[in-house]
Scaffold this active site. Structure first.
Site, PDB file in Angstrom:
ATOM      1  N   LYS A 207       0.837  -1.195   0.000  1.00 27.76           N
ATOM      2  CA  LYS A 207       0.000   0.000   0.000  1.00 27.76           C
ATOM      3  C   LYS A 207       0.878   1.254   0.000  1.00 27.76           C
ATOM      4  O   LYS A 207       0.688   2.161  -0.789  1.00 27.76           O
ATOM      5  CB  LYS A 207      -0.900  -0.030   1.242  1.00 27.76           C
ATOM      6  CG  LYS A 207      -1.841   1.130   1.383  1.00 27.76           C
ATOM      7  CD  LYS A 207      -2.785   0.913   2.556  1.00 27.76           C
ATOM      8  CE  LYS A 207      -3.570   2.179   2.847  1.00 27.76           C
ATOM      9  NZ  LYS A 207      -4.488   2.025   3.977  1.00 27.76           N
ATOM     10  N   GLU A 213      10.473  -4.600   4.624  1.00 30.42           N
ATOM     11  CA  GLU A 213      10.566  -6.000   4.176  1.00 30.42           C
ATOM     12  C   GLU A 213      10.267  -6.115   2.686  1.00 30.42           C
ATOM     13  O   GLU A 213      11.018  -6.745   1.922  1.00 30.42           O
ATOM     14  CB  GLU A 213       9.573  -6.880   4.952  1.00 30.42           C
ATOM     15  CG  GLU A 213       9.888  -7.061   6.424  1.00 30.42           C
ATOM     16  CD  GLU A 213       9.270  -5.989   7.311  1.00 30.42           C
ATOM     17  OE1 GLU A 213       8.945  -4.882   6.808  1.00 30.42           O
ATOM     18  OE2 GLU A 213       9.121  -6.259   8.520  1.00 30.42           O
ATOM     19  N   GLY A 268      -4.868  -2.321   5.332  1.00 30.93           N
ATOM     20  CA  GLY A 268      -4.094  -3.465   4.844  1.00 30.93           C
ATOM     21  C   GLY A 268      -4.777  -4.791   5.097  1.00 30.93           C
ATOM     22  O   GLY A 268      -4.909  -5.632   4.199  1.00 30.93           O
ATOM     23  N   ARG A 269      -5.252  -5.002   6.312  1.00 31.65           N
ATOM     24  CA  ARG A 269      -5.843  -6.310   6.653  1.00 31.65           C
ATOM     25  C   ARG A 269      -7.255  -6.458   6.103  1.00 31.65           C
ATOM     26  O   ARG A 269      -7.892  -7.487   6.305  1.00 31.65           O
ATOM     27  CB  ARG A 269      -5.788  -6.535   8.164  1.00 31.65           C
ATOM     28  CG  ARG A 269      -6.418  -5.435   8.994  1.00 31.65           C
ATOM     29  CD  ARG A 269      -5.998  -5.544  10.454  1.00 31.65           C
ATOM     30  NE  ARG A 269      -6.466  -4.432  11.268  1.00 31.65           N
ATOM     31  CZ  ARG A 269      -5.845  -3.270  11.403  1.00 31.65           C
ATOM     32  NH1 ARG A 269      -4.728  -3.043  10.741  1.00 31.65           N
ATOM     33  NH2 ARG A 269      -6.332  -2.327  12.178  1.00 31.65           N
ATOM     34  N   GLU A 354      -4.836  -7.393  15.136  1.00 27.88           N
ATOM     35  CA  GLU A 354      -4.343  -6.060  14.774  1.00 27.88           C
ATOM     36  C   GLU A 354      -5.492  -5.049  14.854  1.00 27.88           C
ATOM     37  O   GLU A 354      -5.285  -3.891  15.172  1.00 27.88           O
ATOM     38  CB  GLU A 354      -3.720  -6.068  13.368  1.00 27.88           C
ATOM     39  CG  GLU A 354      -2.786  -4.890  13.147  1.00 27.88           C
ATOM     40  CD  GLU A 354      -1.890  -5.055  11.932  1.00 27.88           C
ATOM     41  OE1 GLU A 354      -0.655  -5.123  12.100  1.00 27.88           O
ATOM     42  OE2 GLU A 354      -2.421  -5.120  10.805  1.00 27.88           O
ATOM     43  N   HIS A 385      -4.381 -34.087  16.882  1.00 24.88           N
ATOM     44  CA  HIS A 385      -3.251 -34.913  17.307  1.00 24.88           C
ATOM     45  C   HIS A 385      -2.143 -34.076  17.920  1.00 24.88           C
ATOM     46  O   HIS A 385      -1.020 -34.532  18.050  1.00 24.88           O
ATOM     47  CB  HIS A 385      -2.741 -35.727  16.117  1.00 24.88           C
ATOM     48  CG  HIS A 385      -3.785 -36.668  15.611  1.00 24.88           C
ATOM     49  ND1 HIS A 385      -3.856 -37.988  15.981  1.00 24.88           N
ATOM     50  CD2 HIS A 385      -4.857 -36.462  14.804  1.00 24.88           C
ATOM     51  CE1 HIS A 385      -4.902 -38.563  15.404  1.00 24.88           C
ATOM     52  NE2 HIS A 385      -5.523 -37.651  14.683  1.00 24.88           N
ATOM     53  N   LYS A 505       9.367  -1.168  15.012  1.00 22.39           N
ATOM     54  CA  LYS A 505       9.977  -0.735  13.733  1.00 22.39           C
ATOM     55  C   LYS A 505      10.989   0.368  13.982  1.00 22.39           C
ATOM     56  O   LYS A 505      12.094   0.358  13.444  1.00 22.39           O
ATOM     57  CB  LYS A 505       8.885  -0.156  12.806  1.00 22.39           C
ATOM     58  CG  LYS A 505       8.099  -1.143  12.015  1.00 22.39           C
ATOM     59  CD  LYS A 505       7.341  -0.360  10.935  1.00 22.39           C
ATOM     60  CE  LYS A 505       6.048  -1.010  10.567  1.00 22.39           C
ATOM     61  NZ  LYS A 505       5.184  -0.184   9.729  1.00 22.39           N
TER      62      LYS A 505
HETATM   63  C1  G6Q Z   1      -2.617  -4.021   8.043  1.00 22.22           C
HETATM   64  C2  G6Q Z   1      -1.412  -3.315   8.351  1.00 22.22           C
HETATM   65  C3  G6Q Z   1      -0.144  -3.990   7.903  1.00 22.22           C
HETATM   66  C4  G6Q Z   1       0.252  -3.706   6.467  1.00 22.22           C
HETATM   67  C5  G6Q Z   1       1.697  -4.119   6.270  1.00 22.22           C
HETATM   68  C6  G6Q Z   1       2.171  -3.902   4.864  1.00 22.22           C
HETATM   69  O1  G6Q Z   1      -3.726  -3.629   8.290  1.00 22.22           O
HETATM   70  O2  G6Q Z   1      -1.525  -2.022   7.932  1.00 22.22           O
HETATM   71  O3  G6Q Z   1      -0.162  -5.379   8.099  1.00 22.22           O
HETATM   72  O4  G6Q Z   1      -0.601  -4.371   5.584  1.00 22.22           O
HETATM   73  O5  G6Q Z   1       2.506  -3.405   7.155  1.00 22.22           O
HETATM   74  O6  G6Q Z   1       2.066  -2.566   4.510  1.00 22.22           O
HETATM   75  P1  G6Q Z   1       2.232  -2.101   3.012  1.00 22.22           P
HETATM   76  O7  G6Q Z   1       1.120  -2.711   2.225  1.00 22.22           O
HETATM   77  O8  G6Q Z   1       2.166  -0.608   3.048  1.00 22.22           O
HETATM   78  O9  G6Q Z   1       3.565  -2.609   2.554  1.00 22.22           O
END
Ligand code: G6Q
Length: 542
Positions: A207, A213, A268-269, A354, A385, A505
């Protein structure tokens, strides 16, 4: 000033009701009412929820609904659908419901209908997905694409990977899908092991297009591809981006025509049904993706319009809140009896924890009740199991959500019946257990009787769906999205921010140069952190 949550009469009524029914065993509740198993069940939009094996009475349900009303749930639902800026700490609207709106629906934000923009991106995604699927989209050397690698993390990974696994039955037979999320270089190495770069498409899903990462992995993948195909020009045929950050995408070297966007009102989620789902669409095709969106939308409409007691997400949310806050059961095991849903628990972990792992209300005051339960789980029957021992006989009570499908997608002999028999039996065993008398009557040696007793009275929900179709997956995900919303609305927290991920972070960015410094750095952390940094610097060999 409005009363804090636990001071509300509706909350207090539930607390005192809990004391009255605390001693009731599910055995008694079922014995008292022969119709309980069908009465405390709800079917809507093709999902069947049996919630009768919860430690609730009709009164509990009434009081929970009263609490929801008291907390203004209905108004809060309306505010989300209207596009109010309910993510107050980020001053954003929360409109993932617009991602699955039919073309004719209008959702106006700041004077602009956002639905046409959603469909414009979906149409571009569909055109691209079709080209990759039918081989018109060629790699730099002219070969067809055979491998799709999604690079993303958190919300830009967990949804796509879960959906890709869940809908693998519907996926293109000649394409394979891999996912890279971890900054651990092992992840990229293993995900790309054995792939022909000339036949590989990378989707950089981020996003913000700034996430450490993802950008690290994307750059490493790009460098490796350019080195192997011998030209920077190869990037244009092998990289596409999904992002809200057009400048970042351009700076990375991906053309605008290869970028698929979405808006800042998609968390994001909550983004697996946005352009972040591009890998899913390439896998299952635009028509199946559309069917998945229609499933989401059906559940959205149900959530928006059904009265609380007949509203699947509201009920699921209220039952979870009851278990968590009034019975003190602080975890939730999600147990899909469906191998295709193997990543569903991990997906729900982020969605729930989250969103609702928050300690203050929208006003910044401490929440006076426990917020999100700890969500965990594994597909059945594997979990049986390993950790089911604790679920059946441990000293902690773990509410369980069992999820099953009536029709097998990969039938072999009668195996599906074995699977579902286990699901049904586990819920039965948890609720009713086995008394000492029953154990004795089986002739078990007296000293072993206590070990063979199952106290039962352990709550569970069972969700049964006809078949795992794209639409069913959409409904299931939306069910949990809105259940999470319901709980957040009652706690009066911001379910759509995630400030809790920031501190780690920021501290990591301070540690990175300390690990990399050619000279022993001055360390000003605590003695534990300093020692760990020194030990790592001394011992690493690569
Ligand atoms: C979700 C969070 C988080 C996000 C990641 C990746 O609700 O905001 O999990 O999706 O940190 O972020 P980017 O899509 O910006 O790389």
């Amino acid at each position: 000033m409005s009363r804090t949550l636990t001071q509300k009469a509706s909350w207090k009524a539930l607390a005192s009701h809990q004391k009255k029914i605390a001693k009731k065993h599910l055995r008694e509740l079922f014995a008292e009412d022969a119709t309980r198993g069908t009465r405390l069940a709800l079917e809507a939009v093709g999902l069947y929820l049996d919630y009768s094996k919860n430690r609730v009475t009709d009164k509990t349900l009434k009081l929970l609904v009263a609490l929801a009303e008291d907390c203004g749930l209905q108004d809060k639902i309306a505010a989300m659908f209207r596009g109010d800026r309910i993510n107050t700490t980020e001053n954003r609207a929360v409109l993932h419901i617009a991602l699955r709106s039919p073309r004719w629906q209008q959702i106006v934000l700041d004077g602009v209908d956002v639905v046409p923009g959603v469909h414009e991106v979906l149409d571009r995604m569909a055109a691209f997905a079709d080209q990759v699927r039918d081989g018109r989209w060629r790699g730099f050397t002219g070969k067809r694409i055979r491998h799709v690698v999604n690079i993303g993390i958190g919300g830009s990974d967990l949804g796509p990977v879960m959906a890709c696994e869940a809908l693998r039955h519907y996926a293109h037979a000649d394409l394979d899908f891999r996912f890279v999320s971890n900054v651990d270089s092992t992840d990229l190495t293993e995900a790309t092991r054995g792939l022909d770069p000339a036949q590989t498409l990378f989707i950089v899903s981020s996003k913000t297009f700034t996430t450490l990462e993802t950008m690290t992995n994307a750059k490493a993948a790009r460098d490796s591809l350019v080195a192997q195909l011998g030209s920077d020009d190869a990037v244009a045929r092998h990289f596409v981006a999904v992002s809200t950050n057009a400048d970042g995408v351009k700076a990375f070297g991906i053309a605008e025509s290869s970028m698929f966007g979405f808006a800042d009102w998609v968390g994001g989620r909550y983004s697996m049904d946005s352009a972040i789902g591009l890998s899913t669409m390439i896998a299952i095709g635009p028509e199946n993706f559309e069917a998945m969106l229609a499933g989401f939308h059906e559940m959205d409409e149900h959530f928006r319009s059904a009265p609380p007691a007949q509203n699947l997400p509201v009920l699921l949310g209220l039952l979870s809140l009851w278990n968590n806050d009034f019975l003190g059961f602080s975890t939730l095991a999600v147990l899909p009896y469906e191998q295709y849903l193997k990543r569903f628990p991990a997906y729900l972990q982020q969605l729930a924890m989250e969103s609702n792992g928050k300690h203050v209300t929208l006003d910044g005051e401490p929440v006076k009740a426990d917020t999100s339960p700890v969500v965990w789980g594994e597909p059945g029957t594997n979990g049986q199991h390993s950790f089911y021992q604790l679920i059946h006989q441990g000293t902690r009570i773990v509410p369980c959500d069992f999820i099953g499908f009536c029709t097998a997608l990969s039938p072999i002999g009668g195996q599906h019946d074995l699977l579902i028999a286990n699901l049904i039996a586990q819920a039965e065993a948890l609720a009713f257990g086995k008394t000492a008398k029953q154990v004795e009557d089986e002739g078990v040696a007296p000293e072993l009787v206590p070990h063979r007793v199952f106290e039962g009275n352990r709550p569970s929900n069972t969700i049964l769906i006809d078949a795992l179709t794209p639409a069913a997956l959409g409904k299931l995900v939306a069910l949990y999205e809105h259940s999470v919303f319901t709980q957040g609305a009652i706690w009066n927290i911001d379910s759509f921010d995630q400030w809790g991920v920031e501190l780690g972070k920021a501290l990591a960015s301070r540690v990175i140069p300390e690990l990399r410094s050619p000279h022993d750095p001055e360390l000003a952390h605590d003695s534990s952190t300093n020692a760990l940094i020194r030990r790592y610097r001394q011992r690493r060999t690569t």
